[in-house]
Design a protein around this motif. Sequence first.
Motif, short mmCIF file in Angstrom:
data_model
loop_
_atom_site.label_atom_id
_atom_site.label_comp_id
_atom_site.label_asym_id
_atom_site.label_seq_id
_atom_site.Cartn_x
_atom_site.Cartn_y
_atom_site.Cartn_z
N CYS A 42 -2.25 4.78 -33.76
CA CYS A 42 -1.38 4.07 -32.82
C CYS A 42 -0.55 5.07 -32.01
CB CYS A 42 -0.48 3.10 -33.59
SG CYS A 42 0.44 1.97 -32.54
N HIS A 43 -0.02 6.09 -32.70
CA HIS A 43 0.76 7.13 -32.01
C HIS A 43 -0.12 7.85 -30.98
CE1 HIS A 43 4.23 9.94 -31.85
NE2 HIS A 43 3.29 10.83 -31.53
N LEU A 44 -1.33 8.23 -31.38
CA LEU A 44 -2.27 8.90 -30.47
C LEU A 44 -2.53 8.06 -29.23
CD1 LEU A 44 -5.51 10.75 -30.94
CD2 LEU A 44 -5.73 8.42 -30.16
N LEU A 45 -2.84 6.79 -29.42
CA LEU A 45 -3.19 5.93 -28.28
C LEU A 45 -2.04 5.78 -27.30
CD1 LEU A 45 -5.26 3.29 -30.26
CD2 LEU A 45 -6.14 5.02 -28.67
N LEU B 64 7.32 17.27 -24.00
CA LEU B 64 6.41 16.95 -25.10
C LEU B 64 7.14 16.12 -26.16
CD1 LEU B 64 3.54 17.38 -26.18
CD2 LEU B 64 4.37 19.45 -27.30
N ASP B 65 8.36 16.53 -26.52
CA ASP B 65 9.17 15.76 -27.47
C ASP B 65 9.42 14.35 -26.95
OD1 ASP B 65 9.27 17.97 -29.09
OD2 ASP B 65 11.43 18.33 -28.82
N ALA C 110 8.57 8.55 -27.10
CA ALA C 110 8.16 7.32 -26.41
C ALA C 110 6.93 6.69 -27.07
CB ALA C 110 7.88 7.62 -24.93
N ALA C 111 5.99 7.52 -27.51
CA ALA C 111 4.80 7.00 -28.20
C ALA C 111 5.20 6.31 -29.49
CB ALA C 111 3.80 8.13 -28.47
N HIS C 112 6.10 6.93 -30.24
CA HIS C 112 6.57 6.32 -31.49
C HIS C 112 7.28 4.99 -31.22
CE1 HIS C 112 8.03 5.99 -35.57
NE2 HIS C 112 9.22 5.73 -35.08
N ASP C 113 8.14 4.97 -30.21
CA ASP C 113 8.89 3.74 -29.89
C ASP C 113 7.98 2.61 -29.45
OD1 ASP C 113 11.29 4.95 -30.53
OD2 ASP C 113 11.83 5.40 -28.44
N ALA C 114 6.85 2.94 -28.81
CA ALA C 114 5.93 1.92 -28.32
C ALA C 114 4.91 1.47 -29.36
CB ALA C 114 5.18 2.44 -27.08
N ARG D 186 12.09 13.63 -35.90
CA ARG D 186 12.32 12.51 -36.81
C ARG D 186 12.61 11.27 -35.97
NH1 ARG D 186 12.25 14.05 -41.86
NH2 ARG D 186 12.71 16.20 -42.34
N PHE D 187 11.94 10.20 -36.31
CA PHE D 187 12.13 8.96 -35.57
C PHE D 187 13.03 8.03 -36.34
CE2 PHE D 187 7.77 10.40 -34.47
CZ PHE D 187 8.01 10.73 -33.17
#
Length: 173
Positions: free
Chosen positions: A69-72, A128-129, A134-138, A172-173
Amino acid sequence: MSSHTAKLSWSLNNGDDFATNKYSRAHTWSFDGGLTVPGSPSPSVVPSPWSDELAVDPEEAFVASVSSCHLLWFLHLARVKGYLVESYTDDAEGTLAKNTEGKPAITKIQLRPLVVFTGEKQPSTEALDSLHHAAHDACFIANSIKSEVVCTPRCPLDRPARPSDCDPPGIRF
């Protein structure tokens, strides 16, 4: 919004003894696209011969689900920002430990993405961070779990980078 399904199938093998706990836990996972995957508990949880070390265990699938999911989302967001991603590899790892209630759980997932960008536009460490945040939040999966998720981006060995970019402390998220 949408519905997602999986069909799991298990049956007792000839010679197994369910009543005495001597039976294979190997089973299959079937998905709507037609793919069937062998499933089993981890041999660290249920020893062989009652598990299948070649099959995917639920803990591995959980870690892969978060990583996927993070990758996508990362790929989508990088494209939107105008970056060209050549490759993305993640050596993700989940930690099975006791949670705050004292129950076994995947308490932490460590993502270790190695992203190779191509083209003129290259992201700074901060960009990059930001993409990883943003990927984690989505990510639908990350939004559905209690586990801690930490992302430690890795640097390609064949690409020059600032030394500080290659040893980040982990996001860290």
